[in-house]
Scaffold this motif. Sequence first.
Motif, PDB file in Angstrom:
ATOM      1  N   SER A 166       0.759  -1.093   0.276  1.00  0.00           N
ATOM      2  CA  SER A 166      -0.082   0.137  -0.098  1.00  0.00           C
ATOM      3  C   SER A 166       0.840   1.197   0.095  1.00  0.00           C
ATOM      4  CB  SER A 166      -0.907  -0.110   1.178  1.00  0.00           C
ATOM      5  OG  SER A 166      -1.631   1.438   1.147  1.00  0.00           O
ATOM      6  N   LYS A 167       1.875   1.171   0.705  1.00  0.00           N
ATOM      7  CA  LYS A 167       2.942   2.313   0.857  1.00  0.00           C
ATOM      8  C   LYS A 167       3.505   2.403  -0.689  1.00  0.00           C
ATOM      9  CE  LYS A 167       3.854   2.544   5.649  1.00  0.00           C
ATOM     10  NZ  LYS A 167       5.084   2.170   6.804  1.00  0.00           N
ATOM     11  N   ASP A 168       4.072   1.475  -0.992  1.00  0.00           N
ATOM     12  CA  ASP A 168       4.655   1.417  -2.427  1.00  0.00           C
ATOM     13  C   ASP A 168       3.809   1.936  -3.410  1.00  0.00           C
ATOM     14  OD1 ASP A 168       6.862   0.616  -1.410  1.00  0.00           O
ATOM     15  OD2 ASP A 168       6.386  -1.654  -2.111  1.00  0.00           O
ATOM     16  N   PHE A 169       2.560   1.740  -3.309  1.00  0.00           N
ATOM     17  CA  PHE A 169       1.528   2.380  -4.265  1.00  0.00           C
ATOM     18  C   PHE A 169       1.255   3.585  -4.263  1.00  0.00           C
ATOM     19  CE2 PHE A 169      -2.378   2.548  -6.572  1.00  0.00           C
ATOM     20  CZ  PHE A 169      -2.262   2.005  -7.750  1.00  0.00           C
ATOM     21  N   LEU A 170       1.051   3.913  -3.029  1.00  0.00           N
ATOM     22  CA  LEU A 170       0.481   5.470  -2.514  1.00  0.00           C
ATOM     23  C   LEU A 170       1.562   6.335  -2.163  1.00  0.00           C
ATOM     24  CD1 LEU A 170      -2.966   4.294  -0.798  1.00  0.00           C
ATOM     25  CD2 LEU A 170      -2.652   5.016  -3.126  1.00  0.00           C
ATOM     26  N   ASP A 171       2.316   6.106  -1.519  1.00  0.00           N
ATOM     27  CA  ASP A 171       3.130   7.009  -0.658  1.00  0.00           C
ATOM     28  C   ASP A 171       4.428   7.341  -1.384  1.00  0.00           C
ATOM     29  OD1 ASP A 171       1.369   6.046   1.082  1.00  0.00           O
ATOM     30  OD2 ASP A 171       2.557   6.287   2.929  1.00  0.00           O
ATOM     31  N   THR A 172       4.927   6.638  -2.285  1.00  0.00           N
ATOM     32  CA  THR A 172       6.282   6.726  -3.076  1.00  0.00           C
ATOM     33  C   THR A 172       6.323   8.055  -3.595  1.00  0.00           C
ATOM     34  OG1 THR A 172       6.478   4.135  -3.200  1.00  0.00           O
ATOM     35  CG2 THR A 172       7.994   5.660  -4.419  1.00  0.00           C
ATOM     36  N   ARG A 173       5.327   8.137  -4.428  1.00  0.00           N
ATOM     37  CA  ARG A 173       5.294   9.373  -5.267  1.00  0.00           C
ATOM     38  C   ARG A 173       5.455  10.948  -4.448  1.00  0.00           C
ATOM     39  NH1 ARG A 173      -0.941   8.359  -7.583  1.00  0.00           N
ATOM     40  NH2 ARG A 173       0.062   6.323  -7.173  1.00  0.00           N
ATOM     41  N   TYR A 174       5.107  10.794  -3.177  1.00  0.00           N
ATOM     42  CA  TYR A 174       5.261  12.075  -2.183  1.00  0.00           C
ATOM     43  C   TYR A 174       6.364  11.960  -1.476  1.00  0.00           C
ATOM     44  CZ  TYR A 174       0.176  12.112  -3.843  1.00  0.00           C
ATOM     45  OH  TYR A 174      -0.848  11.938  -4.583  1.00  0.00           O
ATOM     46  N   LYS A 175       7.362  11.046  -1.327  1.00  0.00           N
ATOM     47  CA  LYS A 175       8.419  10.962  -0.345  1.00  0.00           C
ATOM     48  C   LYS A 175       9.368  12.160  -0.402  1.00  0.00           C
ATOM     49  CE  LYS A 175       9.238   6.004   0.084  1.00  0.00           C
ATOM     50  NZ  LYS A 175      10.244   4.984  -0.137  1.00  0.00           N
ATOM     51  N   LYS A 176       9.431  12.682  -1.370  1.00  0.00           N
ATOM     52  CA  LYS A 176      10.366  14.112  -1.248  1.00  0.00           C
ATOM     53  C   LYS A 176       9.478  15.628  -1.369  1.00  0.00           C
ATOM     54  CE  LYS A 176      13.980  11.824  -4.271  1.00  0.00           C
ATOM     55  NZ  LYS A 176      14.849  12.048  -5.476  1.00  0.00           N
ATOM     56  N   ARG A 177       8.142  15.036  -0.919  1.00  0.00           N
ATOM     57  CA  ARG A 177       7.445  16.434  -0.768  1.00  0.00           C
ATOM     58  C   ARG A 177       7.021  16.705   0.751  1.00  0.00           C
ATOM     59  NH1 ARG A 177       2.876  15.726  -5.513  1.00  0.00           N
ATOM     60  NH2 ARG A 177       1.989  17.595  -4.241  1.00  0.00           N
ATOM     61  N   SER A 178       6.946  18.015   1.147  1.00  0.00           N
ATOM     62  CA  SER A 178       6.501  18.264   2.434  1.00  0.00           C
ATOM     63  C   SER A 178       5.546  19.341   2.548  1.00  0.00           C
ATOM     64  CB  SER A 178       7.729  18.465   3.205  1.00  0.00           C
ATOM     65  OG  SER A 178       8.337  19.757   2.770  1.00  0.00           O
ATOM     66  N   ASP A 179       4.743  19.606   1.367  1.00  0.00           N
ATOM     67  CA  ASP A 179       3.738  20.616   1.384  1.00  0.00           C
ATOM     68  C   ASP A 179       2.482  20.263   2.268  1.00  0.00           C
ATOM     69  OD1 ASP A 179       1.358  19.706  -0.848  1.00  0.00           O
ATOM     70  OD2 ASP A 179       3.529  18.965  -1.227  1.00  0.00           O
ATOM     71  N   MET A 180       1.812  21.092   2.514  1.00  0.00           N
ATOM     72  CA  MET A 180       0.663  20.995   3.572  1.00  0.00           C
ATOM     73  C   MET A 180      -0.341  19.762   2.922  1.00  0.00           C
ATOM     74  SD  MET A 180      -0.596  21.600   6.381  1.00  0.00           S
ATOM     75  CE  MET A 180      -2.304  21.675   7.191  1.00  0.00           C
ATOM     76  N   LYS A 181      -0.676  19.553   1.586  1.00  0.00           N
ATOM     77  CA  LYS A 181      -1.528  18.759   1.072  1.00  0.00           C
ATOM     78  C   LYS A 181      -0.735  17.531   1.144  1.00  0.00           C
ATOM     79  CE  LYS A 181      -3.967  21.782  -2.351  1.00  0.00           C
ATOM     80  NZ  LYS A 181      -5.189  21.690  -1.689  1.00  0.00           N
ATOM     81  N   THR A 182       0.489  17.018   0.872  1.00  0.00           N
ATOM     82  CA  THR A 182       1.078  16.054   0.961  1.00  0.00           C
ATOM     83  C   THR A 182       0.825  15.379   2.426  1.00  0.00           C
ATOM     84  OG1 THR A 182       2.391  16.537  -0.762  1.00  0.00           O
ATOM     85  CG2 THR A 182       3.094  14.721   0.415  1.00  0.00           C
TER      86      THR A 182
END
Length: 267
Positions: free
Chosen positions: A86-102
Amino acid sequence: MRNLIKIFYGKFPVVTDTRETGFVNAIIAAGITFQVTRACTKGEQIGCSCDKRKKKKQKKKGPPLPEGDWEWDGCGENIEFGIKKSKDFLDTRYKKRSDMKTLVKLHNYVAGRLAIKNHMRTECKCHGLSGSCTLKTCTRKMPPFREVGNRLKERFDGAAKVIAGNDGQSFMPEGETIKPPGKVDLVYSEESPLFCLPNSTLGSFGTQGRVCNDTSQGEEGCGILCCGRGFDTHYKEVQTSCNCTFIYCCEVKCKTCNINMRISTCL
């Protein structure tokens, strides 16, 4: 799996951080975790196996307990593998982002997964002569997904509104008296739009014509669902099965009855 995401996101892109979006993100993360874990247990998922714990007996000092000892056995449901995928599919694309929405999105993903992981249950079977329970073998199982959904719905009702933290990499509750949300709580950063009227941009069909409960004070009640516009009540004759009897063996025969059903709809 991608088709599942498109059902929620494909036609109306989710670009807001409302309570509803938080619930959808949590239920998607939970759904992926649940399905992958279940497929793994059934042997339908490549590259994983069920949760094979080391067999161990639980014993205590003193006389044996009436229910006897128990040991892990068989294939438990590998929730850790489901969470990883679940993390691989959903979270990976946001790993390098720290904005509020993420930050809000990732938090709700975690809450969805924990709605399963924190409520894993131990299911046991008895073994022994003449139906006795001298030994129990136990495995770890996930709760039914309906139960997971109900739990997340409760979190939705109590979701906390948050604002960006001073460090730019975290969030905090809006208001000094609000308790900081935990990992299992849902969060949001934007107020929900008004869903009472049709809005094609939001994908909202409005509530006109919706069936409501004229005796309920909850969200399904006419007072809330109809947004103060009022409602219309009428009776409709419907056919239903009645006076059913069991005929040995093995048939159930029913008569057809007409009943008047009270129906309330929003104006």
